[in-house]
Design a protein around this motif. Sequence first.
Motif, PDB file in Angstrom:
ATOM      1  N   ALA A   1       0.820  -1.206   0.000  1.00 59.81           N
ATOM      2  CA  ALA A   1       0.000   0.000   0.000  1.00 59.81           C
ATOM      3  C   ALA A   1       0.856   1.258   0.000  1.00 59.81           C
ATOM      4  CB  ALA A   1      -0.927   0.004   1.204  1.00 59.81           C
ATOM      5  N   THR A   2       0.468   2.201  -0.852  1.00 51.06           N
ATOM      6  CA  THR A   2       1.030   3.547  -0.840  1.00 51.06           C
ATOM      7  C   THR A   2      -0.078   4.497  -0.425  1.00 51.06           C
ATOM      8  OG1 THR A   2       2.557   3.017  -2.642  1.00 51.06           O
ATOM      9  CG2 THR A   2       2.127   5.353  -2.209  1.00 51.06           C
ATOM     10  N   GLU A   3       0.120   5.264   0.633  1.00 53.15           N
ATOM     11  CA  GLU A   3      -0.923   6.158   1.142  1.00 53.15           C
ATOM     12  C   GLU A   3      -0.811   7.533   0.490  1.00 53.15           C
ATOM     13  OE1 GLU A   3      -1.023   6.208   5.377  1.00 53.15           O
ATOM     14  OE2 GLU A   3      -1.268   4.025   5.559  1.00 53.15           O
ATOM     15  N   SER A   4      -1.982   8.143   0.261  1.00 51.25           N
ATOM     16  CA  SER A   4      -2.014   9.458  -0.380  1.00 51.25           C
ATOM     17  C   SER A   4      -3.344  10.128  -0.076  1.00 51.25           C
ATOM     18  CB  SER A   4      -1.829   9.325  -1.895  1.00 51.25           C
ATOM     19  OG  SER A   4      -2.871   8.539  -2.443  1.00 51.25           O
ATOM     20  N   PRO A   5      -3.382  11.472  -0.093  1.00 51.34           N
ATOM     21  CA  PRO A   5      -4.659  12.166   0.124  1.00 51.34           C
ATOM     22  C   PRO A   5      -5.690  11.866  -0.971  1.00 51.34           C
ATOM     23  CG  PRO A   5      -2.810  13.665   0.404  1.00 51.34           C
ATOM     24  CD  PRO A   5      -2.254  12.413  -0.198  1.00 51.34           C
ATOM     25  N   MET A   6      -5.231  11.874  -2.217  1.00 51.45           N
ATOM     26  CA  MET A   6      -6.086  11.566  -3.367  1.00 51.45           C
ATOM     27  C   MET A   6      -5.542  10.330  -4.070  1.00 51.45           C
ATOM     28  SD  MET A   6      -8.588  13.800  -3.645  1.00 51.45           S
ATOM     29  CE  MET A   6      -9.065  13.928  -5.376  1.00 51.45           C
ATOM     30  N   PRO A   7      -6.378   9.625  -4.854  1.00 54.17           N
ATOM     31  CA  PRO A   7      -5.901   8.414  -5.523  1.00 54.17           C
ATOM     32  C   PRO A   7      -4.724   8.698  -6.446  1.00 54.17           C
ATOM     33  CG  PRO A   7      -8.299   8.580  -5.651  1.00 54.17           C
ATOM     34  CD  PRO A   7      -7.815   9.887  -5.117  1.00 54.17           C
TER      35      PRO A   7
ATOM     36  N   PHE B   1      -0.115   8.762 -24.112  1.00 52.28           N
ATOM     37  CA  PHE B   1       0.612   8.969 -22.859  1.00 52.28           C
ATOM     38  C   PHE B   1      -0.310   9.032 -21.640  1.00 52.28           C
ATOM     39  CE2 PHE B   1       3.248  11.064 -26.164  1.00 52.28           C
ATOM     40  CZ  PHE B   1       4.340  10.213 -26.095  1.00 52.28           C
ATOM     41  N   GLU B   2      -1.575   8.698 -21.815  1.00 60.34           N
ATOM     42  CA  GLU B   2      -2.494   8.802 -20.685  1.00 60.34           C
ATOM     43  C   GLU B   2      -2.083   7.878 -19.540  1.00 60.34           C
ATOM     44  OE1 GLU B   2      -6.432   7.613 -21.776  1.00 60.34           O
ATOM     45  OE2 GLU B   2      -6.003   5.504 -21.524  1.00 60.34           O
ATOM     46  N   GLN B   3      -2.422   8.294 -18.321  1.00 61.88           N
ATOM     47  CA  GLN B   3      -2.132   7.489 -17.142  1.00 61.88           C
ATOM     48  C   GLN B   3      -3.368   6.684 -16.741  1.00 61.88           C
ATOM     49  OE1 GLN B   3      -0.370   9.957 -14.081  1.00 61.88           O
ATOM     50  NE2 GLN B   3       1.561  10.034 -15.193  1.00 61.88           N
ATOM     51  N   LYS B   4      -3.117   5.549 -16.114  1.00 57.01           N
ATOM     52  CA  LYS B   4      -4.187   4.624 -15.764  1.00 57.01           C
ATOM     53  C   LYS B   4      -4.555   4.740 -14.282  1.00 57.01           C
ATOM     54  CE  LYS B   4      -4.602   2.603 -19.809  1.00 57.01           C
ATOM     55  NZ  LYS B   4      -5.856   2.610 -20.597  1.00 57.01           N
ATOM     56  N   GLY B   5      -5.785   4.309 -13.962  1.00 57.29           N
ATOM     57  CA  GLY B   5      -6.266   4.347 -12.589  1.00 57.29           C
ATOM     58  C   GLY B   5      -7.481   5.239 -12.466  1.00 57.29           C
ATOM     59  N   ILE B   6      -7.591   5.959 -11.348  1.00 57.51           N
ATOM     60  CA  ILE B   6      -8.657   6.933 -11.151  1.00 57.51           C
ATOM     61  C   ILE B   6      -8.055   8.224 -10.611  1.00 57.51           C
ATOM     62  CG2 ILE B   6     -10.419   5.171 -10.748  1.00 57.51           C
ATOM     63  CD1 ILE B   6     -10.282   5.805  -7.771  1.00 57.51           C
ATOM     64  N   GLU B   7      -8.737   9.326 -10.872  1.00 57.90           N
ATOM     65  CA  GLU B   7      -8.290  10.627 -10.367  1.00 57.90           C
ATOM     66  C   GLU B   7      -8.968  10.982  -9.054  1.00 57.90           C
ATOM     67  OE1 GLU B   7      -8.787  13.602 -13.364  1.00 57.90           O
ATOM     68  OE2 GLU B   7      -8.009  12.305 -14.959  1.00 57.90           O
TER      69      GLU B   7
END
Length: 398
Positions: free
Chosen positions: A178-184, A270-276
């Motif tokens: 797990a990497t913790e962050s305020p936003m995804p 070049f788009e990044q994957k995941g959610i914003e």
Amino acid sequence: VSDGPEKNMVDGGGTPGALHFLNFGSRVEQFMAFLAEECKDSPLFCSEFWCGWFNMWYGEPHTREPADVCREVADFLKNDYSFNFYMFCGGTNFGFDNGAELFDGKYEAVTTSYDYFAPLNEAGDRTPTYYALRNLFSEHGISVPEATATETVKKAYGAIEFFEFAELFDNLGEIGEATESPMPLSFEEVGGADGYMVYSSVIPQGFRGCPLEIKGLKDRAVIFIDGKKAGVYERGRDFDLITVDTVNGAKRLDILVENMGRINFGPDIFEQKGIEAARIFPRNIMEWKNVLLDMSDLYKLKWRNVAGAKLSDNPCFFKGRFFVGEVGDTFVEPVGFKKGFVVVNGFNVGRYYRDAGPQKRLYVPAPVLKKGYNEIVIFDSDGADFLGAETFKEPLVE
């Protein structure tokens, strides 16, 4: 420079001093005349003659008659144009290596098979188009060597016996960190490129009947609230918004996101994957754990005996085996499953998507197999309907 046969593509970029070639699958004389006019210093060369095309999930299978291919190739030959077949031999997008397209905002992922309806198919076998081309070349005085290679052996090994399973959410610590962050965070921000990521947070108390929105989804999300599957959001597809009620207390939110394939053409490569972001109007959900999943070493999973276990909607790995007497190519069909990927003897043979078709079976080349019992692991992100999978002698696209 290899371009499509359009003026804006030829004029719209390139490398100074480089030769220009064109890609197309029909209208040979028209497009070669265009190349001669627009790129006077370039040889008359089609760098990609599309003799077929790839399939997309949700799409109809692409086919092409041998006579149609030969009619176009004959125009190359009679005008002494140079050309290159794309593809002459079909292939397979093993693992998570399939591409995708994005046109007019619509995202479409390529299937695992890249058979392409090519003269040599995915397994390297000769097709009617191959033999038609041999005849065409002979008719134009081109020496065609004798075809001496034998076709690969195809085998059906019967049904697969499943004996162990491992639930994804019980194993996040085994195959992810797990990497913790305020936003995804995106896949790329945590050092990932493909596969899956689990986003986990908490929906605060106090919301009544509010829709859960996901911003920037790339590409598919299976959503769980307090450990129960709540729905699926998929990029470019219609889906029902999930309604959340936390009046009586906060709820855990887990989002399993799949990168379904990177865009292989155009300005969005070049788009990044995941959610914003994930939102319960009017606020973003904050404080996330981002767990990028390592699907390359499934032996770390905590396996349990499948006997007596009850199937659920939770993402799960299922381990089975099948017996091989004589080694040959085979095709595995995960009949009782929904969406995921298949690993045979540690080799990821690619993705399946039962409800999206057209590809129903995955190609397993002989070198992956061995005599005796062979291990298979099927991961399903949506939960299996029943533990049913089988091997066949031939592919199935419908």
